[in-house]
Scaffold this motif. Structure first.
Motif, mmCIF file in Angstrom:
data_model
loop_
_atom_site.group_PDB
_atom_site.id
_atom_site.type_symbol
_atom_site.label_atom_id
_atom_site.label_comp_id
_atom_site.label_asym_id
_atom_site.label_seq_id
_atom_site.Cartn_x
_atom_site.Cartn_y
_atom_site.Cartn_z
ATOM 1 N N ARG A 254 0.834 -1.212 0.000
ATOM 2 C CA ARG A 254 0.000 0.000 0.000
ATOM 3 C C ARG A 254 0.865 1.258 0.000
ATOM 4 N NH1 ARG A 254 -4.281 1.193 4.749
ATOM 5 N NH2 ARG A 254 -2.330 1.362 5.908
ATOM 6 N N SER A 255 1.972 1.237 0.745
ATOM 7 C CA SER A 255 2.873 2.392 0.754
ATOM 8 C C SER A 255 3.487 2.612 -0.625
ATOM 9 C CB SER A 255 3.987 2.183 1.788
ATOM 10 O OG SER A 255 3.461 2.183 3.095
ATOM 11 N N LEU A 256 3.808 1.525 -1.344
ATOM 12 C CA LEU A 256 4.332 1.671 -2.693
ATOM 13 C C LEU A 256 3.333 2.378 -3.601
ATOM 14 C CD1 LEU A 256 6.039 -1.786 -3.331
ATOM 15 C CD2 LEU A 256 7.177 0.433 -3.194
ATOM 16 N N CYS A 257 2.060 2.093 -3.394
ATOM 17 C CA CYS A 257 1.021 2.765 -4.188
ATOM 18 C C CYS A 257 0.915 4.233 -3.801
ATOM 19 C CB CYS A 257 -0.325 2.066 -3.982
ATOM 20 S SG CYS A 257 -0.409 0.387 -4.630
ATOM 21 N N HIS A 258 0.757 4.495 -2.526
ATOM 22 C CA HIS A 258 0.486 5.855 -2.065
ATOM 23 C C HIS A 258 1.706 6.770 -2.155
ATOM 24 C CE1 HIS A 258 -3.167 4.376 0.514
ATOM 25 N NE2 HIS A 258 -3.256 4.074 -0.760
ATOM 26 N N ASP A 259 2.887 6.219 -1.882
ATOM 27 C CA ASP A 259 4.094 7.053 -1.830
ATOM 28 C C ASP A 259 4.889 7.066 -3.131
ATOM 29 O OD1 ASP A 259 3.390 7.450 0.824
ATOM 30 O OD2 ASP A 259 4.765 5.917 1.579
ATOM 31 N N ASN A 260 4.748 5.989 -3.916
ATOM 32 C CA ASN A 260 5.545 5.877 -5.145
ATOM 33 C C ASN A 260 4.700 5.820 -6.410
ATOM 34 O OD1 ASN A 260 7.155 4.251 -2.836
ATOM 35 N ND2 ASN A 260 8.614 5.228 -4.195
ATOM 36 N N GLY A 261 3.387 5.923 -6.262
ATOM 37 C CA GLY A 261 2.511 5.988 -7.422
ATOM 38 C C GLY A 261 2.323 4.688 -8.173
#
Length: 260
Positions: free
Chosen positions: A188-195
């Motif tokens: 989820r962090s990869l999605c939110h922080d790295n697009g």
């Protein structure tokens, strides 16, 4: 919000004109950039078939799979390898490779299969191993890993590809509960922080309800999609989850066992 991938009137299954077996037809769905989507459904409903089809690992039987502005069939394998990272459930045949070497295969779209890794490539592979928590296993032979460690290694390989889209089939299978939570939070962090745009199938239903931005709910009849909160509010998740002795609570996004 512009779709990064769209399915239109998609039919999935096996075979061609003769001996054709349709798993599902009329599928309409979209993935949006920067969001974590979880694909949920009962065993045998066709989740892996759907993932394999939209990954172009097996042909669709009808309809469209649009990746950006292009139909997925128009891409070469090399082009797709720079756009989509995929982790399926098949056990890789990697007895003679270390964990680092296996994860480094994620760089092959940029170096070629027998290409030399640059210092930057090695940094990316090392970072991918660190992100999934197995950097200490980099020198181990891949064939000696446990099921859970192997799952993390294959996830690291997909991350090393540095694609904007990642598909994962049961990435939390074989992991203990704490590792399941860490893995889903990391994705989820990869999605939110790295697009990144990530679609994963999972049987860890309660974790998916609490972590996923969007859900694809697959039944034997159809695929229902939408933001997790919206599907909870409109009763979709209750209709999918509630069975004898099991109730979904949309206010807490949890599943309870109840006396009948």
């Amino acid at each position: 919000m512009k779709d990064i991938l769209r399915l239109s009137d998609l039919t999935i299954g096996y075979g061609k004109t003769t001996n054709r077996r349709v798993v599902m037809q009329g599928i309409e769905a979209a993935l949006h950039p920067g969001r974590l989507t979880c694909l949920i459904g009962d065993n045998g409903v066709g989740k892996s078939t759907l993932l394999r089809t939209i990954s172009a690992f097996q042909p669709k039987l009808g309809g469209e799979i649009m990746l950006g502005e292009r139909e997925i069939d128009s891409f070469t394998r090399q082009e797709l390898a720079r756009l989509i990272g995929v982790v399926l459930t098949e056990r890789p045949q990697v007895q003679n490779l270390t964990v680092f070497q296996m994860a480094a295969m994620g760089r092959s779209p940029y170096t070629g299969f027998f290409g030399r890794l640059s210092d930057d490539d090695r940094r990316i592979v090392g970072e991918s191993l660190r992100m999934v928590g197995i950097e200490h296993l980099a020198g181990r032979m891949a064939g000696t890993l446990s099921d859970g460690e192997r799952q993390k290694m294959m996830t690291a390989k997909a991350l090393a590809q540095q694609t904007s889209v990642v598909f994962l089939d049961e990435p939390t299978a074989f992991l203990d509960y704490g590792s399941k939570v860490e893995t889903l939070q990391m994705l989820r962090s990869l999605c939110h922080d790295n697009g990144k745009t990530i679609l994963l199938s999972t049987h860890d239903l309660e974790l998916a309800l609490q972590i996923a931005d969007d859900l694809w709910v697959m039944t034997h009849e159809r695929l229902i999609t939408g933001p997790t909160a919206a599907l909870a509010a409109d009763g979709t998740l209750s209709r999918f989850i509630d069975k004898r002795g099991i109730r979904f609570d949309p206010t807490t996004m949890t599943i309870r066992v109840v006396a009948e």
